[in-house]
Design a protein around this motif. Structure first.
Motif, PDB file in Angstrom:
ATOM      1  N   THR A  47     104.700  68.748 -51.971  1.00 15.46           N
ATOM      2  CA  THR A  47     104.314  67.534 -52.691  1.00 15.46           C
ATOM      3  C   THR A  47     103.334  67.857 -53.820  1.00 15.46           C
ATOM      4  O   THR A  47     102.829  66.945 -54.472  1.00 15.46           O
ATOM      5  CB  THR A  47     103.683  66.496 -51.740  1.00 15.46           C
ATOM      6  N   GLU A  48     103.079  69.156 -54.029  1.00 15.21           N
ATOM      7  CA  GLU A  48     102.273  69.559 -55.181  1.00 15.21           C
ATOM      8  C   GLU A  48     102.984  69.109 -56.458  1.00 15.21           C
ATOM      9  O   GLU A  48     104.218  69.074 -56.526  1.00 15.21           O
ATOM     10  CB  GLU A  48     102.108  71.077 -55.167  1.00 15.21           C
ATOM     11  N   ARG A  49     102.228  68.800 -57.465  1.00 13.24           N
ATOM     12  CA  ARG A  49     102.796  68.231 -58.684  1.00 13.24           C
ATOM     13  C   ARG A  49     103.730  69.206 -59.395  1.00 13.24           C
ATOM     14  O   ARG A  49     103.380  70.350 -59.665  1.00 13.24           O
ATOM     15  CB  ARG A  49     101.681  67.802 -59.633  1.00 13.24           C
ATOM     16  N   GLU A  50     104.932  68.717 -59.713  1.00 12.57           N
ATOM     17  CA  GLU A  50     105.877  69.448 -60.544  1.00 12.57           C
ATOM     18  C   GLU A  50     105.830  68.872 -61.957  1.00 12.57           C
ATOM     19  O   GLU A  50     105.893  67.662 -62.142  1.00 12.57           O
ATOM     20  CB  GLU A  50     107.292  69.310 -59.979  1.00 12.57           C
ATOM     21  N   ILE A  51     105.704  69.734 -62.955  1.00  9.03           N
ATOM     22  CA  ILE A  51     105.780  69.311 -64.355  1.00  9.03           C
ATOM     23  C   ILE A  51     106.962  70.044 -64.969  1.00  9.03           C
ATOM     24  O   ILE A  51     106.887  71.242 -65.235  1.00  9.03           O
ATOM     25  CB  ILE A  51     104.476  69.614 -65.120  1.00  9.03           C
ATOM     26  N   ASP A 176      94.061  58.475 -66.546  1.00 10.89           N
ATOM     27  CA  ASP A 176      94.533  59.844 -66.375  1.00 10.89           C
ATOM     28  C   ASP A 176      94.668  60.605 -67.685  1.00 10.89           C
ATOM     29  O   ASP A 176      94.748  61.832 -67.676  1.00 10.89           O
ATOM     30  CB  ASP A 176      95.876  59.852 -65.636  1.00 10.89           C
ATOM     31  N   ALA A 182      94.977  64.537 -66.435  1.00 12.04           N
ATOM     32  CA  ALA A 182      96.210  64.718 -65.678  1.00 12.04           C
ATOM     33  C   ALA A 182      97.435  64.291 -66.478  1.00 12.04           C
ATOM     34  O   ALA A 182      98.540  64.768 -66.233  1.00 12.04           O
ATOM     35  CB  ALA A 182      96.146  63.916 -64.373  1.00 12.04           C
ATOM     36  N   TRP A 352     103.712  61.191 -50.144  1.00  8.23           N
ATOM     37  CA  TRP A 352     102.704  61.445 -51.180  1.00  8.23           C
ATOM     38  C   TRP A 352     101.402  60.689 -50.888  1.00  8.23           C
ATOM     39  O   TRP A 352     100.587  60.482 -51.762  1.00  8.23           O
ATOM     40  CB  TRP A 352     103.243  61.057 -52.556  1.00  8.23           C
ATOM     41  N   SER A 433     109.584  62.135 -62.531  1.00  7.57           N
ATOM     42  CA  SER A 433     108.375  61.415 -62.143  1.00  7.57           C
ATOM     43  C   SER A 433     107.163  62.118 -62.738  1.00  7.57           C
ATOM     44  O   SER A 433     107.013  63.332 -62.568  1.00  7.57           O
ATOM     45  CB  SER A 433     108.241  61.380 -60.621  1.00  7.57           C
ATOM     46  N   SER A 435     104.266  62.174 -61.687  1.00  5.63           N
ATOM     47  CA  SER A 435     103.420  62.713 -60.626  1.00  5.63           C
ATOM     48  C   SER A 435     104.094  63.806 -59.807  1.00  5.63           C
ATOM     49  O   SER A 435     103.423  64.530 -59.075  1.00  5.63           O
ATOM     50  CB  SER A 435     102.977  61.588 -59.682  1.00  5.63           C
ATOM     51  N   ALA A 436     105.439  63.941 -59.930  1.00  7.90           N
ATOM     52  CA  ALA A 436     106.119  64.894 -59.043  1.00  7.90           C
ATOM     53  C   ALA A 436     107.402  65.471 -59.620  1.00  7.90           C
ATOM     54  O   ALA A 436     108.185  66.070 -58.889  1.00  7.90           O
ATOM     55  CB  ALA A 436     106.414  64.228 -57.701  1.00  7.90           C
ATOM     56  N   LYS A 440     110.694  64.091 -56.558  1.00  8.17           N
ATOM     57  CA  LYS A 440     110.352  62.806 -55.968  1.00  8.17           C
ATOM     58  C   LYS A 440     111.465  61.819 -56.312  1.00  8.17           C
ATOM     59  O   LYS A 440     111.507  61.262 -57.404  1.00  8.17           O
ATOM     60  CB  LYS A 440     109.010  62.310 -56.502  1.00  8.17           C
TER      61      LYS A 440
END
Length: 499
Positions: A47-51, A176, A182, A352, A433, A435-436, A440
């Motif tokens: 669940t760590e953020r994917e960019i 953010d 972020a 999450w 997403s 955030s993910a 996600k």
């Protein structure tokens, strides 16, 4: 807007679904810059953020015709869409990209001809990069550019809808992106934050002025309405003692900051007291020029959109408690007397760590009604998950079980005096997403992001929501075997053109 049937919709957002980021005259926005600069792929199932890249995303740009047919089969009577400013104005505040206008004209025409009302949102975090270089939302230059954008969109696309929104989730965008880093533009500067917030509020008044002019010029119908979309999370007091006055003050402070601050300027035409106190205490300058406060009063918006996902558990910043009671460190902003916490004693979270408390949808609607007494529409509500796509049928029961009590509440609330005009689920199909990334899953329709053509495939929740819409919210419960049979039959006749 004339009184019509209840709106059943799904919502999506250009930079999360559209793709074609550099086709047909379009240039980069701040989200193109951000995803290229901070690209990061964590381990599978983390669940760590994917960019990730948004260059293609779900490829809605090329697949919108088949997507509209899928929406029609679903039974939607509306589709909320956050538009892409940069596609229409890719170079500066004056040059209009004809192919950008053409795409949205084609999309809205296709939706309209299939009985689906487009509900456009003008801005959702995706500032053109050329404008960010000039200062973005911290600069007054943004207001001239936004006025031209509004004029253009209303002139060429205003005929397609009588329901419009100026912007979506100013809170997330600025907290953010301006107080934090972020999200782009990664400012992390309180002075930049208050300037951006004020300019966003003035831009909504500008949109309302241009909206009224467009009505006079005949581009938009006289009964059309223009709103702001808010992402307030109703508060739940946690571990703060039993003093009713103390707890009421805490809740009032939270609501003043996390709801009123973001929509009062455009709904009531004035800032709440906490804003002025914050400016004074922190010695911040939002660059409010002569006439702007009066302008906000003159051009107030017509109604409210609400993105409801979860409530927030809050406690006082002064409260001392064992951090072992929480899943994570408390979240505290640069303002306010509250901390946002994730208590372990609450047992129902998403993967999450978003609290699941569906009864707070009605609590929130009542609060909006009591304070503002305006029409309101749920613009986003949905469930992010790791969907199992390894089998023929995607049986996303967790999503359905999250949505069931929400739609039961919608059924009850739309028959009460709460001004509710519609519900829009986030989202139509799987998307990027913020955030993910692509891990996600939110969609009723699956997207195979490993496929060169981004194959579409309905999930079990698609069949469930289709039944809910068809019954006007009367058939919310389901029988497992019956619903799975419906999905099996739907997959057997799934049109190759819809893939």
């Amino acid at each position: 807007m004339k009184k019509k049937e209840f709106i059943y919709s799904t919502s999506s957002n250009a930079f999360q679904i559209e793709g074609a980021r550099n086709l047909h005259g379009r240039t980069d926005s701040i989200w193109d810059w951000f995803t290229k600069t901070y690209y990061k792929i964590p381990p599978i199932n983390s669940t760590e953020r994917e960019i990730n890249s948004i260059e293609v995303s779900s490829d809605f740009y090329h697949k919108y015709k088949s997507d509209v047919q899928i929406m029609k089969d679903l039974g939607l009577n509306a589709f909320v869409y956050n538009m892409d400013w940069t596609r229409i104005f890719p170079k500066d505040e004056n040059y209009i990209n004809p192919m950008g206008i053409q795409f949205y004209d084609n999309l809205y025409k296709e939706l309209s001809e299939n009985g689906i009302k487009p509900i456009p949102i003008l801005f959702h975090w995706d500032t053109p990069l050329w404008l960010e270089i000039k200062g973005g939302w911290s600069s007054k230059k943004v207001l001239v550019a936004f006025r031209n954008y509004c004029k253009t969109v209303f002139k060429y696309l205003g005929k397609y809808s009588d329901i419009w929104f100026v912007n979506d989730e100013n809170k997330s965008f600025t907290l953010d992106g301006y107080l934090g880093d972020a999200f782009p533009p990664c400012k992390k500067d309180p002075n930049e934050f208050v300037k951006a917030i004020h300019n966003l509020n003035v831009s909504a008044a500008i949109a309302k002025e241009e909206f009224e002019k467009a009505k006079i010029e005949g581009y938009i119908s006289k009964d059309s309405i223009l709103g702001i979309d808010d992402d307030w999370s109703p508060p739940i007091i946690w571990n703060n003692g039993n003093d009713e006055i103390v707890n009421k003050n805490l809740m009032d402070n939270y609501n003043a900051w996390m709801r009123d601050f973001w929509i009062d300027p455009n709904i009531l035409g004035e800032y709440p007291k906490v804003f002025w106190d914050y400016l004074k205490d922190s010695k911040l300058d939002p660059n409010i020029i002569d006439g702007e406060l009066e302008y906000l009063k003159k051009y107030k918006l017509d109604f409210i959109g609400w993105n409801f996902y979860r409530p927030y558990f809050i406690t006082s910043k002064k409260n001392n408690f064992d951090l072992k009671l929480l899943h994570k460190e408390p979240v505290e902003n640069d303002f306010g007397d509250f901390s946002i916490v994730l208590p372990k004693e609450h047992k129902n979270y998403t993967k999450w760590l978003w609290p699941i408390v569906p009864e707070y949808l009605e609590v929130g609607l009542k609060a909006y009604k009591d304070k503002y007494d305006l029409p309101i529409m749920i613009i986003e509500n949905g469930f992010g998950d790791f969907d199992d796509k390894s089998k023929d049928m995607i049986l996303d029961y967790e999503r359905i079980n999250y949505l069931k009590p929400i739609l039961k509440s919608i059924k009850e609330c739309k028959n009460k005096d709460l001004n509710l005009i519609g519900y829009s689920m986030w989202t139509y199909c799987d998307i990027f997403s913020p955030s993910a990334g692509y891990r996600k899953d939110y969609g009723l329709v699956s997207v195979d992001f490993n496929s060169p053509i981004k194959n579409r495939k309905p999930k079990l929740s698609y069949c469930w929501y289709k039944n809910v819409i068809k019954s006007d919210c009367k058939n919310i419960d389901y029988e497992k075997d019956v619903l799975e049979k419906e999905l099996s039959e739907l997959l057997a006749r799934w049109d190759i053109k819809w893939v």
